[in-house]
Design an enzyme around this catalytic site. Structure first.
Site, PDB file in Angstrom:
ATOM      1  N   GLU A 311       0.831  -1.226   0.000  1.00  0.00           N
ATOM      2  CA  GLU A 311       0.000   0.000   0.000  1.00  0.00           C
ATOM      3  C   GLU A 311       0.853   1.259   0.000  1.00  0.00           C
ATOM      4  O   GLU A 311       0.795   2.046   0.941  1.00  0.00           O
ATOM      5  CB  GLU A 311      -0.854   0.062   1.275  1.00  0.00           C
ATOM      6  N   TYR A 354       5.772  18.593  10.101  1.00  0.00           N
ATOM      7  CA  TYR A 354       6.759  17.520  10.307  1.00  0.00           C
ATOM      8  C   TYR A 354       8.190  18.033  10.205  1.00  0.00           C
ATOM      9  O   TYR A 354       9.110  17.216  10.046  1.00  0.00           O
ATOM     10  CB  TYR A 354       6.592  16.434   9.233  1.00  0.00           C
ATOM     11  N   CYS A 382      -0.637  34.336   9.012  1.00  0.00           N
ATOM     12  CA  CYS A 382      -0.321  35.096  10.211  1.00  0.00           C
ATOM     13  C   CYS A 382       0.152  34.206  11.355  1.00  0.00           C
ATOM     14  O   CYS A 382      -0.450  34.196  12.429  1.00  0.00           O
ATOM     15  CB  CYS A 382      -1.527  35.912  10.609  1.00  0.00           C
TER      16      CYS A 382
HETATM   17  C1  LIG Z   1      -0.938   6.174   5.122  1.00  0.00           C
HETATM   18  C2  LIG Z   1      -1.049   4.713   4.916  1.00  0.00           C
HETATM   19  C3  LIG Z   1      -0.351   4.096   3.873  1.00  0.00           C
HETATM   20  C4  LIG Z   1       0.573   4.844   2.942  1.00  0.00           C
HETATM   21  O1  LIG Z   1       1.702   5.353   3.582  1.00  0.00           O
HETATM   22  P1  LIG Z   1       2.897   5.975   2.690  1.00  0.00           P
HETATM   23  O2  LIG Z   1       3.892   6.378   3.697  1.00  0.00           O
HETATM   24  O3  LIG Z   1       2.330   7.127   1.951  1.00  0.00           O
HETATM   25  O4  LIG Z   1       3.382   4.904   1.791  1.00  0.00           O
HETATM   26  C5  LIG Z   1      -0.526   2.738   3.693  1.00  0.00           C
HETATM   27  N1  LIG Z   1      -1.331   2.010   4.513  1.00  0.00           N
HETATM   28  C6  LIG Z   1      -2.015   2.577   5.527  1.00  0.00           C
HETATM   29  C7  LIG Z   1      -2.894   1.734   6.381  1.00  0.00           C
HETATM   30  C8  LIG Z   1      -1.893   3.933   5.775  1.00  0.00           C
HETATM   31  O5  LIG Z   1      -2.554   4.493   6.791  1.00  0.00           O
END
Ligand SMILES: *Cc1c(COP(=O)(O)O)cnc(C)c1O
Length: 461
Positions: A311, A354, A382
């Site tokens: 993901e 961050y 601001c």
């Molecule tokens: C945010 C998130 C991602 C993606 O994270 P990246 O750092 O953008 O690769 C994948 N899986 C879950 C469950 C997330 O919350």
């Protein structure tokens, strides 16, 4: 005319220059060398693929997000290729929260990506972009009843459950709907991904997932509940991970042990979702290779006979975008020079939130080669937090000069707000020598829309 997009199959990091000496920022040329979709044309200035960024600013104003379709496709392909090469073939689900622009999602969908979503809104966007529901995973620590119902009605591929309480909720909803919910258990492997504290998610103190020790009992409970089909396990240990892949390897090792333990209990495990989090080099962080991640997956999970998923969000879309801004004025302060631009922390919040570093490159060829001196780059908002960078080497920039904030394609527009009543910026997709507005700049009228005066205040209609 600048050169055409280069061969999408060559290695992304092949052009990596020697790292900048410790403490010194990379030069403009070093920044561009790593980002092949960006080139400095001696006449047209900074180009993305075949389009001059100055032409985009002339036509559509600033601040404006600009995304490279070729880079989105290339990076998705590089990741898929690395996984295939490592014999860790996996479905790639793009994390929509990194960049929920419909045209970006559509570009990735056409190239074969599924989606990882964390809200009904993201699920609707992914569907609108043409991603099939059975190619979408729903993650998140607090899905509402309505969201779970909507996802099941759509025929979602998988819900990643994050607590025992949520498992019971899903069972009740699915049973009432007369469907079977495909559920994976998101476990918290208690590893430290060594990233910024606000985006680390895999430590036991974090709110995400269920403790790995509790997983076998909960997975067995899932198998016994009506309305639930347990399909596997998932992890996501954090974001912007650049400290090698050892944290991944440890987390995936724990997952593999868990899969074996579940199967030893006679429980079915079809899938393992390996999460996202692969970092990118914003400044001069060592670029983590997708091959290393693929190798860690193959070494730990490769022999289990499970379907694999990843993901990624940032790794795919981050380098594909820039935030184009205009200099409003240069202000000579008591101690330092301030370059005040028309983008602000409401647009790109990462530096304020961050402490993130973003490359900032002048768009005009003359500014690109002019002598540099330290300055702070700030927005008009601001509060002092509206500072993009301090002590950055930039040339003297006249009002109206354009600059590009690099690597703004992930957690850029998606984290924007209208703070200071600033309309959301326009978004543009570049593909070769074409470009198109893919989200119109919010109008001042739209900013006011939805606000109402109560009947007891004068002026109410
Ligand atoms: C945010 C998130 C991602 C993606 O994270 P990246 O750092 O953008 O690769 C994948 N899986 C879950 C469950 C997330 O919350």
């Amino acid at each position: 005319m600048a050169e055409r997009p280069r061969d999408p199959n060559t290695e992304e990091m092949a052009a990596l220059p020697a790292p900048a000496p410790a403490g010194e920022d990379p030069t403009f040329a070093e920044l561009l060398a790593l980002r092949r979709q960006l080139t400095m044309d001696p006449a047209a200035g900074l180009m993305m693929e075949g389009v001059a960024l100055a032409a985009i600013a002339r036509a559509h104003g600033t601040p404006t997000w600009v995304y490279s379709a070729g880079t989105l496709r290339r990076r998705l392909g590089l990741l898929q290729g690395a996984l295939d090469d490592a014999r860790a073939k996996a479905q790639v689900h793009f994390a929509v929260k990194a960049n929920p622009n419909l045209a970006v999602l559509r570009t990735l969908a056409e190239a074969g990506a599924g989606a990882d979503v964390v809200s009904e809104g993201e699920l609707r966007l992914a569907r609108a972009a043409g991603i099939a529901a059975d190619h979408i995973v729903f993650s998140g620590v607090g899905k509402t009843l309505a969201e779970i119902r909507y996802a099941l009605a759509e025929g979602i591929q998988q819900i990643n459950a994050e607590s025992a309480e949520e498992v019971e909720m899903i069972s009740a909803i699915a049973t009432a709907m007369g469907v079977e919910a495909p559920v994976a258990l998101r476990v918290n492997p208690d590893v430290d991904a060594k990233t910024h504290a606000k985006i680390t998610t895999g430590k036991s103190e974090n709110k995400f997932g269920i403790a790995i020790g509790d997983a076998p009992a909960l997975y067995a409970r899932m198998a016994s509940l009506p309305g639930i089909r347990p399909v596997g396990v998932a992890v996501h240990i954090g974001s912007q991970i650049t400290a090698g892949v050892s944290a991944y390897r440890i987390a995936y090792g724990h997952l593999a042990d868990l899969v074996r333990a579940l199967r030893a209990q006679g429980l079915p495990v079809e899938r393992v979702d390996c999460g996202g989090g692969l970092g990118i080099p914003y400044r001069d962080e060592p670029p983590p290779a997708p091959a290393a991640l693929a190798g860690a997956i193959a070494a730990t999970l490769g022999n289990l006979g499970v379907e694999l998923m990843v993901e990624p969000g940032r790794w795919i879309s981050g380098p594909a975008g820039v935030l184009l801004a205009s200099v409003i004025l240069q202000k000579t302060g008591a101690e330092r020079r301030f370059v005040v631009v028309d983008a602000a922390m409401n647009d790109l919040v990462r530096p304020a939130m961050y402490d993130a570093w973003h490359g900032i490159v002048p768009v005009s060829p003359a500014d690109y080669v002019a002598p540099i001196a330290p300055c702070d780059v700030v927005g008009p908002i601001c509060e002092t937090g509206d500072t993009f960078t301090r002590n950055r080497g930039l040339p003297s920039l006249d009002p109206g000069s354009l600059v590009a904030f690099l690597d703004a394609g992930a957690y850029g527009a998606s984290m924007s707000s209208t703070y200071n009543s600033r309309p959301l910026a326009a978004e543009i997709l570049v593909d070769g020598d074409r470009f198109a507005v893919v989200r119109e700049r919010q109008t001042q009228e739209a900013l006011l829309a939805g606000q109402k005066l109560p009947s007891w205040l004068a002026g109410a209609t």
